[in-house]
Design an enzyme around this catalytic site. Structure first.
Site, PDB file in Angstrom:
ATOM      1  CG  ASN A 168      58.348  38.075  75.547  1.00 46.10           C
ATOM      2  OD1 ASN A 168      58.450  39.318  74.950  1.00 46.10           O
ATOM      3  ND2 ASN A 168      59.200  36.973  74.991  1.00 46.10           N
ATOM      4  CD  GLU A 266      65.843  39.585  71.112  1.00 44.57           C
ATOM      5  OE1 GLU A 266      65.183  38.414  70.790  1.00 44.57           O
ATOM      6  OE2 GLU A 266      65.239  39.915  72.555  1.00 44.57           O
ATOM      7  CB  CYS A 300      63.355  35.732  71.680  1.00 46.45           C
ATOM      8  SG  CYS A 300      62.292  37.477  72.491  1.00 46.45           S
ATOM      9  CD  GLU A 477      68.146  44.848  72.519  1.00 45.50           C
ATOM     10  OE1 GLU A 477      67.513  45.868  72.851  1.00 45.50           O
ATOM     11  OE2 GLU A 477      67.514  43.794  72.354  1.00 45.50           O
TER      12      GLU A 477
END
Ligand code: ADP
Length: 498
Positions: A168, A266, A300, A477
């Protein structure tokens, strides 16, 4: 920038491909063909057709990349952080210089509108710039353990890091992992998603031109099974950063477990956008549209649940439906406002979610169908969709759809809003719209999420740590937190006498 990108887009529509696209892996500072010559195709989702072939890597290609990274590791780990930062700064400059071509390739490979891809490339350049500077902040501590002792810590790189990249945000996710890993002194092997391999390969080549020594950053392409799994399982790999679905994240954790390789996951989200009655509705409408329809909802951290005060529910929904229906749908390279889903397979997954919601009797107030590009009759599109009012335990509320589907959950009291916001297994991000300072920060405190946006969904940038709780994963992150993620602490305690 715009003119050059549009010229390249026109070239694509004339020729059906782009010149100079990579076909090989990037290993040990050079293009490296797959050992057994196997190739696979990458697709243009906007036209639903293959446009280029690339290497279908396997365990042997991974082994070659690991050997290169292991050879390059010690010198890179011992280099001065400032020298590593200089390479990252040059990379940022090259990304900016080459932005039009990178954006066109990203848009074509992923399907996203060109202007969104341009934003992603600018963000990737900013990421390298940020970690170029952040490399200078690497330092240890000293520990007060008594006059006769000396206690201090050494910050070491984590070693060889594997980066499993989703389809994505191919370039942004690659940059988000690779830049801090290199700043910390780690070596890298990245495995981009098989749907979107192009920009990670180009990034590795740009890093090389920016002065990164051969073998420090390698990219192996191929499927998750054939190239991803052997990489994650390799005993020389000491850290895995994975971004993707929950199920694949669980598999990756399992594959890494026998070597006790650390993982940063993640995963998915089902993030709420909470709108209180006193909110600035103009800002909320803009925020919600971006939160769920940018990149056709394949994010996400998409805001996929609208948790809205019942008093403004009707007005807000009217405005959202009007705006959703006005979005101009089309091929990403035509700078549409709303592009296709990334693959035929993903389109059928999203369609199945919405079909089953319809069968359960949920009210779909706009959208709800798979469609083709109105201009060409081709491509893998799904209409911007809003499902108005689903019960808290409905699958449309509980499951990540990963598409342009917003589900609405009205509430009467702030306490109920909080309960709904926290009412899924996911805990990635949350949005809050209100003018009430205390209510905003109460909700920010009490909502379970790795990151909270107040009065602007997606507020922030590379400076702000990002990651999930519970089924959304663990580890952070971005920001200085990512430098820690790619470092390890060695403590030294010495008796030095009186
Ligand atoms: P999707 O199901 O939407 O394709 P995934 O979460 O499965 O998304 O994929 C994310 C990334 O994980 C991709 O790069 C994919 O190739 C990779 N991948 C898939 N399976 C594995 C695996 N078993 N080990 C390592 N990587 C994998």
């Amino acid at each position: 920038m715009t003119a050059e990108a549009d010229r390249l887009a026109a070239e694509y529509f004339q020729t059906g491909t782009l010149s100079g696209l990579p076909r090989d892996h990037f290993i040990d500072g050079r293009w490296s063909p797959p050992q057994y010559g196997r190739m696979m195709e990458t697709f243009d989702p906007g036209l639903g057709r293959a446009y280029h072939a690339f290497s279908a890597g396997d365990a042997d290609d991974v082994a070659t990349a690991v050997e290169a990274a292991v050879r390059a590791g010690p010198d890179w780990a011992r280099s001065r952080p400032a020298a590593r930062g200089a390479v990252l700064a040059r990379t940022a400059a090259l990304l900016r210089e080459e932005a039009p071509r990178l954006a066109v390739i990203e848009s074509l490979d992923s399907g996203k509108p060109l202007q969104e891809a341009e934003g992603d490339v600018a963000g990737a350049a900013r990421t390298f710039e940020y970690y170029a500077a952040a490399a200078n902040t690497l330092q240890g501590d000293s520990f007060p353990i008594g006059h006769e002792y000396l206690g201090y810590s050494i910050i070491e790189p984590a070693g060889l890091t594997a980066h499993i990249i989703p389809w994505n945000y191919p370039l942004s996710t690659a940059a988000r992992g690779i830049a801090p890993a290199l700043a910390a002194g780690c070596t890298v092997i990245a495995k981009p998603a098989e749907q979107t391999p192009m920009t990670a390969l180009l990034l590795a080549e740009i890093l090389h031109r920016a002065g990164l020594p051969a073998g420090v950053c390698n990219v192996v392409t191929g499927t998750g099974q054939d190239a991803g799994a052997p990489l994650v399982r390799h005993p020389a790999v000491r850290h895995v950063s994975f971004t993707g679905s929950v199920q694949t994240g669980v598999n990756v954790m399992r594959e890494a477990a026998p070597n006790v390789t650390r993982v940063l996951l993640e995963l998915g989200g089902k993030s709420p956008v909470v709108v209180l009655a006193d909110a600035d509705l103009d800002a909320a409408v803009e925020g919600i549209l971006g939160a769920i329809f940018e990149n056709a909802g394949q994010i996400c951290s998409a805001g996929s649940r609208l948790v809205v005060d019942r008093g403004i529910h009707g007005e807000l929904l009217d405005r959202l439906v009007k705006r959703a229906e006005a979005l101009q749908i089309g091929h990403g390279l035509k700078r549409s406002q709303f592009g296709p889903l990334n693959s035929a397979e993903h389109l059928s997954r999203v369609t199945a979610h919405v079909e089953s919601a319809r069968k359960r009797g949920l009210s779909i107030i706009t959208g709800g169908n798979a469609i083709a590009d109105p201009a060409t009759g081709q491509g893998w599109f799904f209409e911007p969709t809003i499902i108005d009012t689903a019960p808290a335990n409905d699958p449309a509320v509980q499951q990540e759809i990963f598409g342009p589907v917003l589900v609405v959950q009205p509430f009467d009291e702030e306490e109920e809003a909080l309960m709904l916001a926290n009412g899924t297994d996911y805990a990635l991000v949350a949005g809050i719209y209100t003018r009430d300072f205390s209510a905003a920060h109460r909700l920010a405190r009490d909502i379970d999420a790795g990151q909270v946006f107040i009065n602007e969904y997606f507020a922030g940038g590379i400076e702000v740590p990002f990651g999930g709780n519970r089924m959304s994963g663990f580890g952070r992150e971005k920001g200085l937190a990512a430098l820690e993620a790619y470092s390890r602490v060695k403590s030294v305690a010495a008796r030095i006498g009186k």
